[in-house]
Design a protein around this motif. Structure first.
Motif, mmCIF file in Angstrom:
data_model
loop_
_atom_site.group_PDB
_atom_site.id
_atom_site.type_symbol
_atom_site.label_atom_id
_atom_site.label_comp_id
_atom_site.label_asym_id
_atom_site.label_seq_id
_atom_site.Cartn_x
_atom_site.Cartn_y
_atom_site.Cartn_z
ATOM 1 N N PHE A 336 23.956 -13.623 -2.807
ATOM 2 C CA PHE A 336 23.213 -12.364 -2.856
ATOM 3 C C PHE A 336 22.243 -12.278 -1.678
ATOM 4 O O PHE A 336 21.611 -13.274 -1.307
ATOM 5 C CB PHE A 336 22.421 -12.252 -4.166
ATOM 6 C CG PHE A 336 23.261 -11.974 -5.374
ATOM 7 C CD1 PHE A 336 23.381 -10.692 -5.876
ATOM 8 C CD2 PHE A 336 23.950 -13.004 -6.010
ATOM 9 C CE1 PHE A 336 24.160 -10.428 -6.992
ATOM 10 C CE2 PHE A 336 24.731 -12.761 -7.117
ATOM 11 C CZ PHE A 336 24.840 -11.467 -7.617
ATOM 12 N N ASP A 337 22.134 -11.095 -1.096
ATOM 13 C CA ASP A 337 21.176 -10.878 -0.011
ATOM 14 C C ASP A 337 19.769 -10.815 -0.588
ATOM 15 O O ASP A 337 19.511 -10.119 -1.588
ATOM 16 C CB ASP A 337 21.476 -9.560 0.714
ATOM 17 C CG ASP A 337 22.787 -9.608 1.475
ATOM 18 O OD1 ASP A 337 23.148 -10.699 1.935
ATOM 19 O OD2 ASP A 337 23.458 -8.558 1.597
ATOM 20 N N ILE A 338 18.847 -11.552 0.032
ATOM 21 C CA ILE A 338 17.444 -11.488 -0.352
ATOM 22 C C ILE A 338 16.597 -11.391 0.910
ATOM 23 O O ILE A 338 17.056 -11.688 2.013
ATOM 24 C CB ILE A 338 17.012 -12.718 -1.189
ATOM 25 C CG1 ILE A 338 17.245 -14.029 -0.411
ATOM 26 C CG2 ILE A 338 17.744 -12.752 -2.519
ATOM 27 C CD1 ILE A 338 16.720 -15.261 -1.130
ATOM 28 N N GLY A 339 15.349 -10.968 0.746
ATOM 29 C CA GLY A 339 14.453 -10.845 1.890
ATOM 30 C C GLY A 339 14.525 -9.475 2.534
ATOM 31 O O GLY A 339 15.191 -8.553 2.056
ATOM 32 N N ALA A 340 13.816 -9.342 3.632
ATOM 33 C CA ALA A 340 13.695 -8.047 4.305
ATOM 34 C C ALA A 340 15.006 -7.639 4.971
ATOM 35 O O ALA A 340 15.897 -8.448 5.186
ATOM 36 C CB ALA A 340 12.578 -8.110 5.343
ATOM 37 N N GLY A 341 15.098 -6.347 5.279
ATOM 38 C CA GLY A 341 16.226 -5.857 6.063
ATOM 39 C C GLY A 341 17.214 -4.996 5.322
ATOM 40 O O GLY A 341 18.181 -4.515 5.922
ATOM 41 N N ALA A 342 17.013 -4.761 4.037
ATOM 42 C CA ALA A 342 17.963 -3.950 3.283
ATOM 43 C C ALA A 342 17.859 -2.478 3.674
ATOM 44 O O ALA A 342 16.760 -1.945 3.850
ATOM 45 C CB ALA A 342 17.700 -4.105 1.787
ATOM 46 N N LYS A 343 19.000 -1.837 3.810
ATOM 47 C CA LYS A 343 19.047 -0.399 4.049
ATOM 48 C C LYS A 343 19.487 0.278 2.764
ATOM 49 O O LYS A 343 20.582 0.037 2.266
ATOM 50 C CB LYS A 343 20.017 -0.084 5.184
ATOM 51 C CG LYS A 343 19.579 -0.639 6.542
ATOM 52 C CD LYS A 343 20.577 -0.265 7.629
ATOM 53 C CE LYS A 343 20.123 -0.827 8.983
ATOM 54 N NZ LYS A 343 21.092 -0.492 10.060
ATOM 55 N N VAL A 344 18.639 1.115 2.232
ATOM 56 C CA VAL A 344 18.895 1.746 0.942
ATOM 57 C C VAL A 344 19.373 3.170 1.168
ATOM 58 O O VAL A 344 18.656 4.002 1.743
ATOM 59 C CB VAL A 344 17.630 1.740 0.064
ATOM 60 C CG1 VAL A 344 17.938 2.345 -1.293
ATOM 61 C CG2 VAL A 344 17.102 0.318 -0.093
ATOM 62 N N SER A 345 20.582 3.452 0.734
ATOM 63 C CA SER A 345 21.150 4.791 0.855
ATOM 64 C C SER A 345 20.968 5.542 -0.453
ATOM 65 O O SER A 345 21.302 5.026 -1.533
ATOM 66 C CB SER A 345 22.642 4.695 1.190
ATOM 67 O OG SER A 345 23.232 5.974 1.216
ATOM 68 N N THR A 346 20.445 6.767 -0.371
ATOM 69 C CA THR A 346 20.207 7.593 -1.571
ATOM 70 C C THR A 346 20.830 8.967 -1.368
ATOM 71 O O THR A 346 20.136 9.943 -1.055
ATOM 72 C CB THR A 346 18.700 7.721 -1.848
ATOM 73 O OG1 THR A 346 18.070 8.266 -0.681
ATOM 74 C CG2 THR A 346 18.087 6.371 -2.161
#
Length: 498
Positions: A336-346
């Motif tokens: 699983f990806d953890i930490g900063a850097g996620a791009k959240v699409s809404t």
């Protein structure tokens, strides 16, 4: 005659007066103060037991009953993949699909009834028939039929090769109940008696406490050291901390939030005797508390890939656990990806409404639920309503914040919440079949790794955090290393006097 009577009455009156005078002159000592009965050994917790029928247990708190009151054919210990015999003398695979067990002699239930192979057959077939979602019954799914040629022999005929089967026999759903007491077609209610053959028998149970007495007829791997105890259930960390200060408890298991634990640790560090102000020492069980966020299988939003990805992305910076299988378990893989850097699409135009259930008695759960709500509302254009539920699994909600303890210390057991509701179900079934059918480490770990990859793609269960479980123990008591049940649940056979 009259004069004689008067004389006699006068003599009697004088004698009475003399006796009374003597009583007045000699003051009798006060009666002794009544002696108070010593308080029973007491374990304090905020865990709330809601289910007492082992076939229907789905939450970690209720599993305390299964592991301490009931017995299974096998048992396991945290961090060990070597099962140990409990109700059995020995077991063997006579063929890849025939598993034969011989029970210990003279086993008996708490009510005095003999425990025989018929009870084992009844108990496991009952669990399979009831098929409670979220219980450990799925680990017994390879059973085709059960035979009992005599009172001590149980023959399991399996539908396929299953290297995980022994662990299923160590899980709560495989607990042995008295077939003369339990209904084969319905779940026993908490206010009805609990009849097992485990290390403790139940003296009393209500929503506030569970009273246990040592079962002196128990034969197995976890004999109790104390004659009896009370598991007292408190509603909050504050009440539990106050109970410690008032010497109402001897051991505290779970329930204290982070500020309370920090206060007590500060006392231990500054006091010369390395105890808290109220005389408690600390035992930290490394990594024994695991928190997950799960989608409810009945949620309307669960089927939307974009929504699941948005939830995972919005929480990525806050999550510190990258695997559903803890690092201490063989075959663990961080996927699983953890930490900063996620791009959240809404892509939705209106805020999506979700409900998030959490257990208010679980340490820090309320704070974490509020943090999750804030992240989802700020980063994923969602509106989140919080719902309190004990156990969380009973809630009517979209998301559930769960403290999870696996039924046994295996990768498959830790993956069960995902396996029960996987999106890529066909691929998951193939990998589960591979894992169960091979005893070779390399292909087995490869299949386990692939299942963890699929879990990170499906995102129906998110690992949140893994922390220590803090146990506080009063002076005069010791905690054995074998304190814990298979998945870090509370095993009360581990408490003893020095």
């Amino acid at each position: 005659m009259r004069d004689g009577s008067r004389l006699l009455r006068g003599v009697v009156a004088a004698l009475v007066a003399l006796v009374l005078a003597g009583c007045v002159s000699e003051v009798s000592p006060p009666p002794p103060e009544p002696t108070s009965k010593p308080r029973a050994f007491t374990v304090g917790t905020t865990d709330q037991i809601s289910v007492t029928d082992p076939a229907a247990i789905t939450d970690a708190a209720s599993s305390t009953v299964a592991y301490n009151v009931f017995q299974r054919l096998w048992t396991t210990e945290p961090g060990s993949t070597s099962p140990k015999p409990d109700a059995v003398q020995d077991c063997r695979f006579d063929s890849p699909t025939l598993y034969v067990c011989t029970l210990r002699k003279d086993l008996q239930f708490h009510n005095g009834h003999a425990l025989t192979s018929s009870d084992v057959k009844f108990s496991i077939e009952r669990a399979l028939r009831l098929e409670v979602s979220g219980s450990s019954v799925s680990s017994l799914s390879s059973i085709r039929r059960i035979e009992t040629p005599d009172d001590l022999t149980v023959r399991f005929i399996l539908s396929r090769t299953d290297t995980e089967f022994v662990y299923g026999l160590a899980s709560p759903a495989a607990s042995i109940v008295d077939e003369e007491v339990y209904d084969p077609d319905s779940i026993r209610k908490p206010d009805e008696s609990m009849v097992g053959s485990g290390p403790f028998k139940v003296s009393f149970f209500n929503s506030e406490e569970l009273q246990l007495a040592r079962n002196d007829t128990y034969q197995g791997n976890h004999a109790a050291s104390v004659d009896g105890l009370i598991l007292k259930m408190y509603e909050s960390s504050a009440e539990l901390e106050e109970a410690m200060a008032e010497s109402e408890v001897d051991v505290v298991w779970r329930g204290l939030n982070t500020p309370a634990v920090t206060r007590l640790q500060n006392q231990i560090q500054t006091n010369a005797n390395s105890r808290t102000d109220s005389g408690f020492g600390q035992v930290a069980v490394s990594g024994a508390r695991v928190r997950q966020l799960r989608w409810h299988e009945d949620s309307d939003q669960r089927s939307r890939t974009a929504v699941r990805k948005a939830v995972a992305g919005a929480l990525q910076d806050d999550r510190v656990m990258a695997t559903l299988v803890p690092r201490t378990i063989e075959g663990s893989k961080e996927t699983f990806d953890i930490g900063a850097g996620a791009k959240v699409s809404t892509p939705w135009k209106q805020r999506i409404k979700l409900t998030l259930a959490y257990d208010p008695t679980a340490p820090d759960a309320a704070d974490q639920a509020n943090q999750i709500r804030a992240r989802l509302e700020d980063r994923a254009s969602m509106s989140v309503q919080l719902v309190k539920a004990t156990p969380v699994e009973s809630a009517d909600a979209d998301l559930m914040l769960v403290d999870y303890k696996a039924w046994t210390p295996t990768g498959m057991a830790w993956l069960q919440p995902y396996l029960d509701q996987a999106i890529q179900s066909d691929e998951v079934k193939d990998q589960v079949t591979t894992l169960r059918e091979t005893a070779d480490v390399a292909p087995s770990n490869a299949a386990l790794g692939k299942l963890q990859d699929l879990a990170a793609e499906d995102l129906v269960v998110l690992p949140i955090i893994q922390t220590d479980e803090n146990v506080f123990v009063a002076d005069g008591w010791l905690v054995d290393a074998a304190l814990l049940a298979p998945g870090w649940q509370l095993g009360m056979w581990g408490f003893r006097r020095p």
